[in-house]
Design a protein around this motif. Structure first.
Motif, PDB file in Angstrom:
ATOM      1  N   UNK A   1       0.808  -1.224   0.000  1.00 15.13           N
ATOM      2  CA  UNK A   1       0.000   0.000   0.000  1.00 15.13           C
ATOM      3  C   UNK A   1       0.841   1.274   0.000  1.00 15.13           C
ATOM      4  N   UNK A   2       1.940   1.265   0.738  1.00 15.87           N
ATOM      5  CA  UNK A   2       2.730   2.480   0.945  1.00 15.87           C
ATOM      6  C   UNK A   2       4.045   2.469   0.181  1.00 15.87           C
ATOM      7  N   UNK A   3       4.852   1.414   0.371  1.00 10.54           N
ATOM      8  CA  UNK A   3       6.213   1.419  -0.181  1.00 10.54           C
ATOM      9  C   UNK A   3       6.239   1.336  -1.704  1.00 10.54           C
ATOM     10  N   UNK A   4       5.482   0.398  -2.272  1.00  8.82           N
ATOM     11  CA  UNK A   4       5.576   0.176  -3.722  1.00  8.82           C
ATOM     12  C   UNK A   4       5.268   1.423  -4.550  1.00  8.82           C
ATOM     13  N   UNK A   5       4.175   2.160  -4.270  1.00  6.40           N
ATOM     14  CA  UNK A   5       3.911   3.365  -5.077  1.00  6.40           C
ATOM     15  C   UNK A   5       5.005   4.425  -4.935  1.00  6.40           C
ATOM     16  N   UNK A   6       5.582   4.556  -3.740  1.00  7.18           N
ATOM     17  CA  UNK A   6       6.645   5.544  -3.552  1.00  7.18           C
ATOM     18  C   UNK A   6       7.892   5.134  -4.323  1.00  7.18           C
ATOM     19  N   UNK A   7       8.240   3.867  -4.276  1.00  9.61           N
ATOM     20  CA  UNK A   7       9.380   3.381  -5.055  1.00  9.61           C
ATOM     21  C   UNK A   7       9.195   3.698  -6.532  1.00  9.61           C
ATOM     22  N   UNK A   8       8.025   3.406  -7.051  1.00 11.20           N
ATOM     23  CA  UNK A   8       7.766   3.616  -8.472  1.00 11.20           C
ATOM     24  C   UNK A   8       7.843   5.095  -8.848  1.00 11.20           C
ATOM     25  N   UNK A   9       7.468   5.959  -7.941  1.00 14.21           N
ATOM     26  CA  UNK A   9       7.558   7.411  -8.173  1.00 14.21           C
ATOM     27  C   UNK A   9       8.993   7.822  -8.471  1.00 14.21           C
ATOM     28  N   UNK A  10       9.957   7.106  -7.872  1.00 14.10           N
ATOM     29  CA  UNK A  10      11.378   7.437  -8.052  1.00 14.10           C
ATOM     30  C   UNK A  10      12.080   6.451  -8.986  1.00 14.10           C
ATOM     31  N   UNK A  11      11.300   5.744  -9.795  1.00 17.77           N
ATOM     32  CA  UNK A  11      11.832   4.797 -10.776  1.00 17.77           C
ATOM     33  C   UNK A  11      12.663   3.710 -10.097  1.00 17.77           C
ATOM     34  N   UNK A  12      12.225   3.286  -8.919  1.00 20.64           N
ATOM     35  CA  UNK A  12      12.860   2.202  -8.189  1.00 20.64           C
ATOM     36  C   UNK A  12      11.903   1.013  -8.149  1.00 20.64           C
ATOM     37  N   UNK A  13      12.460  -0.161  -7.948  1.00 20.97           N
ATOM     38  CA  UNK A  13      11.646  -1.353  -7.795  1.00 20.97           C
ATOM     39  C   UNK A  13      12.086  -2.093  -6.539  1.00 20.97           C
ATOM     40  N   UNK A  14      11.103  -2.639  -5.817  1.00 23.45           N
ATOM     41  CA  UNK A  14      11.408  -3.326  -4.573  1.00 23.45           C
ATOM     42  C   UNK A  14      11.573  -4.822  -4.762  1.00 23.45           C
ATOM     43  N   UNK A  15      12.260  -5.420  -3.808  1.00 23.54           N
ATOM     44  CA  UNK A  15      12.394  -6.873  -3.728  1.00 23.54           C
ATOM     45  C   UNK A  15      11.711  -7.277  -2.432  1.00 23.54           C
ATOM     46  N   UNK A  16      10.623  -8.016  -2.537  1.00 22.20           N
ATOM     47  CA  UNK A  16       9.781  -8.329  -1.383  1.00 22.20           C
ATOM     48  C   UNK A  16       9.949  -9.803  -1.012  1.00 22.20           C
ATOM     49  N   UNK A  17      10.476 -10.046   0.177  1.00 19.27           N
ATOM     50  CA  UNK A  17      10.729 -11.412   0.635  1.00 19.27           C
ATOM     51  C   UNK A  17       9.642 -11.824   1.623  1.00 19.27           C
ATOM     52  N   UNK A  18       8.937 -12.892   1.262  1.00 22.17           N
ATOM     53  CA  UNK A  18       7.706 -13.279   1.957  1.00 22.17           C
ATOM     54  C   UNK A  18       7.818 -14.701   2.503  1.00 22.17           C
ATOM     55  N   UNK A  19       7.490 -14.941   3.765  1.00 21.74           N
ATOM     56  CA  UNK A  19       7.360 -16.318   4.244  1.00 21.74           C
ATOM     57  C   UNK A  19       6.228 -16.992   3.473  1.00 21.74           C
ATOM     58  N   UNK A  20       6.514 -18.077   2.786  1.00 20.32           N
ATOM     59  CA  UNK A  20       5.571 -18.651   1.826  1.00 20.32           C
ATOM     60  C   UNK A  20       4.243 -19.071   2.448  1.00 20.32           C
ATOM     61  N   UNK A  21       4.239 -19.406   3.732  1.00 13.62           N
ATOM     62  CA  UNK A  21       3.002 -19.823   4.395  1.00 13.62           C
ATOM     63  C   UNK A  21       2.126 -18.646   4.802  1.00 13.62           C
ATOM     64  N   UNK A  22       2.707 -17.464   4.930  1.00 11.62           N
ATOM     65  CA  UNK A  22       2.028 -16.327   5.549  1.00 11.62           C
ATOM     66  C   UNK A  22       0.768 -15.889   4.804  1.00 11.62           C
ATOM     67  N   UNK A  23       0.808 -15.711   3.463  1.00 10.94           N
ATOM     68  CA  UNK A  23      -0.410 -15.234   2.785  1.00 10.94           C
ATOM     69  C   UNK A  23      -1.593 -16.189   2.891  1.00 10.94           C
ATOM     70  N   UNK A  24      -1.335 -17.466   3.171  1.00 11.91           N
ATOM     71  CA  UNK A  24      -2.417 -18.443   3.278  1.00 11.91           C
ATOM     72  C   UNK A  24      -3.006 -18.548   4.681  1.00 11.91           C
ATOM     73  N   UNK A  25      -2.419 -17.844   5.641  1.00 13.50           N
ATOM     74  CA  UNK A  25      -2.959 -17.855   7.000  1.00 13.50           C
ATOM     75  C   UNK A  25      -4.280 -17.072   7.008  1.00 13.50           C
ATOM     76  N   UNK A  26      -5.357 -17.626   7.565  1.00 14.55           N
ATOM     77  CA  UNK A  26      -6.631 -16.879   7.624  1.00 14.55           C
ATOM     78  C   UNK A  26      -6.434 -15.520   8.289  1.00 14.55           C
ATOM     79  N   UNK A  27      -7.101 -14.512   7.767  1.00 17.01           N
ATOM     80  CA  UNK A  27      -6.918 -13.139   8.263  1.00 17.01           C
ATOM     81  C   UNK A  27      -7.046 -13.025   9.782  1.00 17.01           C
ATOM     82  N   UNK A  28      -8.045 -13.633  10.426  1.00 14.58           N
ATOM     83  CA  UNK A  28      -8.151 -13.492  11.882  1.00 14.58           C
ATOM     84  C   UNK A  28      -6.960 -14.060  12.647  1.00 14.58           C
TER      85      UNK A  28
END
Length: 297
Positions: free
Chosen positions: A101-128
């Motif tokens: 929400x915050x970092x990616x648009x700011x990076x793109x404003x300055x012609x930068x790209x991010x490298x996002x390292x994610x624990x592979x199980x995390x996005x599948x954890x139920x939101x609650x």
């Protein structure tokens, strides 16, 4: 702000007031003939820090050029760097929602790209359950109440969108495990090898980058390093602060930690190379350990 952080900030203010950061940056640039890449890493990027993080990105854009995966591999493998300034790679650990929400648009404003390292199980954890997962696994945490729906992690759709926009998404293990020497072979296989497969399946694109969890000495092991190589990652990132130069090992890329609320003066000090000296001893230990060489505590 804790006492330790206050001392760091005061030190950085003094260094920048004296202009020592600029001198060190210029010396580093001259010594390496501008042919290097500085890899920095962040965790959370909450909205309250957006202006400060943007100041960091403005500084990156002034002093560096964005380095791609291809640029990094060309430098370490072939010694090729034909850019007008040193390179910068901005990485983010833990897969937090505010990175999207915050970092990616700011990076793109300055012609930068991010490298996002994610624990592979995390996005599948139920939101609650995500906040509890983050606490239990020692992930960076969002401020309670930041989002009304309590979701902490980026979704797979958001991660795929980042890839479409030219960013890099890689593995930060399966469950944010520190790859200590006391892990079983099965645990290491899950965290290092299986996480690569999980990321590739969900992203729909090969996962070629890996990032170790934690910067402590005990967070590294020869067993896990062998698994990283066996898994087939092209690049692997650690956190012992050093510039990437021709001949740097692609599976031993060291990053320099910076966080979004830090004052610009402290970011300048870390970019200048001053803190590389502080990490030198630990860096030598970690490099030797993970390459199967004799090391000394």
């Amino acid at each position: 702000m804790g006492r330790a952080q206050g001392l760091k900030d005061a030190f950085a203010r003094g260094v920048t007031l004296l202009g020592l950061d600029r001198l060190c940056f210029a010396a580093q640039k001259a010594m390496l003939r501008g042919k290097y890449i500085r890899v920095v890493n962040y965790h959370g990027t909450p909205a309250r820090d957006a202006a400060n993080f943007e100041a960091h990105c403005h500084l990156f854009a002034q002093r560096f050029v964005n380095a791609t995966k291809e640029d990094l591999l060309a430098l370490v493998r072939d010694g090729v760097w034909d850019k007008p300034r040193p390179g910068i790679i901005v990485t983010f650990d833990d897969g937090l929602r505010d990175n999207y929400d915050i970092a990616a648009p700011i990076l793109e404003k300055y012609d930068l790209r991010g490298w996002f390292f994610v624990p592979a199980e995390f996005p599948d954890v139920p939101v609650p359950e995500q906040a509890a997962f983050a606490t239990q696994r020692r992930l960076a945490a969002l401020t309670p109440g930041t989002y009304a729906d309590a979701r902490v992690c980026m979704t797979w759709d958001e991660l795929r969108d980042l890839v479409r926009r030219g960013h890099v998404v890689g593995s930060h293990t399966a469950g944010h495990a520190r790859l200590r020497a006391d892990l079983t072979c099965e645990q290491v296989e899950r965290e290092v090898v299986d996480s690569r497969r999980m990321m590739a399946e969900r992203l729909g694109t090969p996962c070629e980058t890996f990032c170790w969890v934690g910067g402590e000495r005990e967070s590294y092991s020869a067993q896990a390093a062998a698994a990283v190589e066996r898994a087939g990652y092209a690049l692997s990132f650690m956190t012992c602060s050093a510039p990437v130069v021709a001949g740097s090992h692609p599976l031993h890329i060291h990053r320099t930690n910076i966080e979004s609320p830090w004052p610009l003066s402290l970011a300048r000090v870390h970019l200048s190379g001053i803190t590389d000296l502080y990490y030198r001893r630990k860096r030598k230990y970690v490099d030797a350990l993970t390459r199967g060489l004799p090391s000394h505590a």
